[in-house]
Design a protein around this motif. Structure first.
Motif, short mmCIF file in Angstrom:
data_model
loop_
_atom_site.label_atom_id
_atom_site.label_comp_id
_atom_site.label_asym_id
_atom_site.label_seq_id
_atom_site.Cartn_x
_atom_site.Cartn_y
_atom_site.Cartn_z
N GLN A 8 -8.40 47.24 17.68
CA GLN A 8 -8.74 47.62 19.05
C GLN A 8 -10.21 48.00 19.20
OE1 GLN A 8 -6.05 50.88 19.63
NE2 GLN A 8 -4.41 49.56 20.34
N GLY A 10 -13.81 48.00 20.37
CA GLY A 10 -14.53 47.48 21.53
C GLY A 10 -15.86 46.88 21.17
N LEU A 12 -17.50 44.81 17.98
CA LEU A 12 -17.18 44.13 16.74
C LEU A 12 -18.47 43.89 15.96
CD1 LEU A 12 -14.84 41.52 18.40
CD2 LEU A 12 -14.16 43.63 17.25
N TYR A 83 -17.81 46.09 26.16
CA TYR A 83 -16.50 45.92 25.54
C TYR A 83 -16.32 44.46 25.07
CZ TYR A 83 -11.68 46.43 24.35
OH TYR A 83 -10.50 46.47 23.64
N GLY A 84 -16.03 44.29 23.81
CA GLY A 84 -15.86 42.96 23.23
C GLY A 84 -17.12 42.41 22.60
N ASN A 102 -22.15 38.90 23.93
CA ASN A 102 -21.47 39.77 24.87
C ASN A 102 -20.64 38.94 25.84
OD1 ASN A 102 -20.71 41.65 26.77
ND2 ASN A 102 -22.74 42.56 26.98
N PRO A 103 -19.30 39.06 25.79
CA PRO A 103 -18.45 38.29 26.70
C PRO A 103 -18.58 38.73 28.16
CG PRO A 103 -17.14 39.88 25.50
CD PRO A 103 -18.52 39.94 24.92
N ASN A 104 -19.21 39.88 28.41
CA ASN A 104 -19.36 40.39 29.77
C ASN A 104 -20.67 39.95 30.43
OD1 ASN A 104 -16.96 42.10 29.48
ND2 ASN A 104 -18.25 43.19 28.02
#
Length: 116
Positions: A8, A10, A12, A83-84, A102-104
């Motif tokens: 979990q 946030g 990585l 996050y991610g 960054n996926p965001n």
């Protein structure tokens, strides 16, 4: 201080990023954690921040991710943007250093150190 289970996390980190960060920390000669965050600025509007911090400075509402005893810390406001996030490290002569995936991020600058 919220501790997340490994699945979990946030934020990585690749094995190469973790090895490099731990080597940098060991040169400091202290038990430090890595604080990751964002701030206004940079080519695309927001830039990444990363710095070592004394583990005693971790705040109650920080997210804390444990990597085999090494702590990665992020404040809740930055976590909304991060996050991610995958933090990687390359020692290539051209384009080497830390890379942020960054996926965001809707847009990333050419240097990869800022986003929007």
């Amino acid at each position: 201080m919220t501790q997340a289970a490994p699945q979990q996390r946030g934020i990585l980190m690749s094995e190469s990023a973790l090895r490099h960060v731990m080597a940098l920390r060991d040169k400091q000669g202290k038990d430090l954690c890595l604080r990751v965050g964002v701030r206004q600025g940079g080519c695309s509007g927001m830039s990444y921040t990363m710095d070592f911090e004394d583990i005693n400075n971790v705040r109650e509402n920080d997210e804390v991710y444990d990597y085999d005893g090494f702590k990665v810390v992020c404040d809740p406001k930055s976590m909304l943007y991060l996050y991610g996030l995958m933090l990687d490290y390359s020692d290539a002569l051209i384009g080497g250093g830390f890379q942020f995936t960054n996926p965001n991020a809707n847009q990333t600058c050419g240097c990869g150190k800022s986003f929007s």
